[in-house]
Design an enzyme around this catalytic site. Structure first.
Site, PDB file in Angstrom:
ATOM      1  N   GLY A   1     -39.897  15.732  31.503  1.00 31.94           N
ATOM      2  CA  GLY A   1     -40.655  16.022  32.718  1.00 31.94           C
ATOM      3  C   GLY A   1     -41.406  14.832  33.268  1.00 31.94           C
TER       4      GLY A   1
ATOM      5  N   GLY B   1     -48.581   6.145  32.367  1.00 32.80           N
ATOM      6  CA  GLY B   1     -48.795   5.002  31.485  1.00 32.80           C
ATOM      7  C   GLY B   1     -47.802   4.911  30.365  1.00 32.80           C
TER       8      GLY B   1
ATOM      9  N   ALA C   1     -41.617   4.875  28.917  1.00 32.15           N
ATOM     10  CA  ALA C   1     -40.375   5.559  28.552  1.00 32.15           C
ATOM     11  C   ALA C   1     -40.328   6.947  29.179  1.00 32.15           C
ATOM     12  CB  ALA C   1     -40.249   5.657  27.040  1.00 32.15           C
TER      13      ALA C   1
ATOM     14  N   ASN D   1     -51.232  12.683  17.539  1.00 36.07           N
ATOM     15  CA  ASN D   1     -52.275  13.036  18.499  1.00 36.07           C
ATOM     16  C   ASN D   1     -52.933  14.369  18.179  1.00 36.07           C
ATOM     17  OD1 ASN D   1     -49.875  11.756  20.627  1.00 36.07           O
ATOM     18  ND2 ASN D   1     -51.831  10.715  20.359  1.00 36.07           N
TER      19      ASN D   1
ATOM     20  N   GLU E   1     -57.722  10.921  21.636  1.00 37.01           N
ATOM     21  CA  GLU E   1     -56.284  11.104  21.471  1.00 37.01           C
ATOM     22  C   GLU E   1     -55.849  11.097  20.002  1.00 37.01           C
ATOM     23  OE1 GLU E   1     -53.735  10.622  24.392  1.00 37.01           O
ATOM     24  OE2 GLU E   1     -55.396  11.356  25.592  1.00 37.01           O
TER      25      GLU E   1
ATOM     26  N   ARG F   1     -57.215   5.968  27.528  1.00 34.89           N
ATOM     27  CA  ARG F   1     -57.325   7.368  27.118  1.00 34.89           C
ATOM     28  C   ARG F   1     -58.357   7.624  26.028  1.00 34.89           C
ATOM     29  NH1 ARG F   1     -51.072   9.514  26.904  1.00 34.89           N
ATOM     30  NH2 ARG F   1     -50.290   8.439  28.753  1.00 34.89           N
TER      31      ARG F   1
ATOM     32  N   HIS G   1     -51.442   4.156  23.554  1.00 38.78           N
ATOM     33  CA  HIS G   1     -52.202   4.357  22.324  1.00 38.78           C
ATOM     34  C   HIS G   1     -52.135   3.078  21.496  1.00 38.78           C
ATOM     35  CE1 HIS G   1     -51.076   8.844  22.804  1.00 38.78           C
ATOM     36  NE2 HIS G   1     -52.323   8.678  23.184  1.00 38.78           N
TER      37      HIS G   1
ATOM     38  N   CYS H   1     -45.490   8.286  16.169  1.00 39.91           N
ATOM     39  CA  CYS H   1     -46.021   9.358  17.019  1.00 39.91           C
ATOM     40  C   CYS H   1     -45.771  10.719  16.397  1.00 39.91           C
ATOM     41  CB  CYS H   1     -45.375   9.319  18.408  1.00 39.91           C
ATOM     42  SG  CYS H   1     -45.953   7.981  19.469  1.00 39.91           S
TER      43      CYS H   1
END
Length: 416
Positions: free
Chosen positions: A19, A24, A27, A101, A162, A194, A230, A347
């Site tokens: 979506g 920022g 990708a 996160n 985050e 963030r 991040h 991640c």
């Protein structure tokens, strides 16, 4: 008590789609509108967990959140069937799969009360992630219900947090007290910073950390502007090793001087910008890797395929390995579906240092359990999702049914 590091990976949910919601995240923006493959994405994630088990590591899981996020949509006075496409896209995001996160974790070895503290991230900066925290809190309070843990709700959304993606821990070994490093942003050029300093300070106070063993460091504006939304996109730490890009931190020299004062055993592995540019590091996700300690005491760097496919990055790694540096072993995994949405191996996992016996066993896996979960995914996850089809009633029903089947396979029906 057997204290060790456990990697809890988020299982990629059945609504995984491109979506392009994350400002920022280059990708994510680059792949906006492409057709995703949720089934392949989730199976790639399970294969990464199998690779961890093969290394002798302890492996945990977090389960996909309810999608569409009906409770959040109800607060906005709308149902999935009536929501406009942009709103529905935010309710269908599978981004909770990126467990880094989920929360910030301080082991009991570092805290004033000897308990392992977890603070759920509020993820306030991005709409599609801002509604994740209640489901994350419910799940982590099940997984870590033992008195050895304290699970906190999120920092008030005045300040963005985050989670572990902006937190590092350095220690002589995982079962020894450590120095905790919180990385915050001040400015990101065209992109939002963030992680707020006040959120970091609040978490350190909640977790009752020793100020003499706690650092707060600003991420460089260059890194954020280049797409390092991040800190874990440009730096990762494991035990004595800090593996970072030369341009990761705003005031590199001051930070390293303070860190070496607090942690004299530091082994710095720094990649010069002259060898690997920020752009190459971020596109390949060299630093969004899992740097882990094997049972034999050696370390392994688990990187995505994109690292091997980026010549400057792979050449640097080969030179480092040949030079007998702090990183002695590199393992390559295929997480292309996650990478295309802006999340690499790091991640997908949350690191928790604790005694595995204190964790709800439903959240721990072995090969046999991963096989069972893989069968559910292969049978129930959508093979493909086009963003234009997110509102299709049949797709929504299939996504909700797939998640329910997985929760049943884990014995976690109370999360439905």
């Amino acid at each position: 008590m057997s204290v060790r590091e456990i990697n809890f990976d988020g299982i990629v949910g059945p609504s995984h789609n491109y979506g392009g919601l994350s400002l920022g995240n280059l990708a994510s923006a680059r792949n906006l509108g492409k057709v995703s493959k949720p089934r392949a994405a989730a199976l790639q994630g399970l294969d990464k967990m199998r690779a961890n088990l093969a290394l002798g590591l302890t492996q945990g899981i977090f389960l996909p959140q309810p999608r569409p996020a009906r409770a959040w949509l109800a607060e906005l006075g709308v149902t999935p069937e009536a929501a406009e496409p942009a709103l529905l896209a935010n309710a269908m995001s599978a981004s909770a799969m990126w467990a880094a996160n989920a929360a910030t974790v301080s082991p009991g070895l570092d805290t004033g009360d000897g308990r392992t503290h977890l603070t759920i991230a509020n993820l306030r900066t991005m709409v599609h992630r801002s509604h994740e925290w209640p489901a994350t809190l419910a799940q982590l309070r099940l997984a870590f219900a033992d008195p050895a843990f304290t699970v906190h709700g999120p920092v008030p959304p005045t300040f963005g947090d985050e989670g572990a993606a902006n937190h590092m821990r350095l220690c002589a070994s995982h079962n020894r007290p450590g120095v905790e490093v919180f990385v915050y942003g001040l400015s990101g050029g065209p992109f939002p910073a963030r992680q707020h300093l006040e959120a970091c300070r609040a978490i350190a106070r909640r977790h009752r950390l020793d100020p003499d063993r706690t650092l707060f460091v600003a991420q460089s504006e260059q890194a954020i502007a280049a797409g390092a939304f991040h800190n874990d996109v440009v730096a990762v730490a494991n035990e004595r090793v800090l593996f970072a890009h030369e341009q990761a931190f705003a005031d590199r020299d001051a930070f390293l001087a303070e860190l070496e004062t607090k942690f004299p055993d530091l082994e710095l592995v720094e990649v010069p910008a002259a060898d690997v540019s920020l752009e190459e590091a971020i596109r390949s996700y060299l630093f969004n890797a899992q740097l882990v300690t094997r049972p034999d005491g050696g370390n392994s760097l688990i990187v995505p395929e994109e690292v091997r496919e980026t010549p400057a990055v792979w050449n640097w790694l080969e030179r480092h390995l040949a030079g007998n540096g702090a990183i002695r072993d590199v393992r390559v995994v295929d997480v292309r579906q996650s990478m295309a949405n802006g999340g690499g191996p790091a991640c997908l996992r949350l690191r928790v240092v604790c005694d595995p016996a204190t964790v709800d066993p439903r959240f721990l896996v072995d090969e046999q359990k991963l096989d069972r979960l893989g069968q559910v995914i292969a049978r129930s996850w959508p093979e493909e999702i086009a963003v234009a089809d997110l509102g299709a009633p049949a797709l929504i029903a299939a996504i909700e049914q797939a998640r329910a089947e997985l929760l049943g396979a884990c014995g976690l029906d109370e999360l439905i």
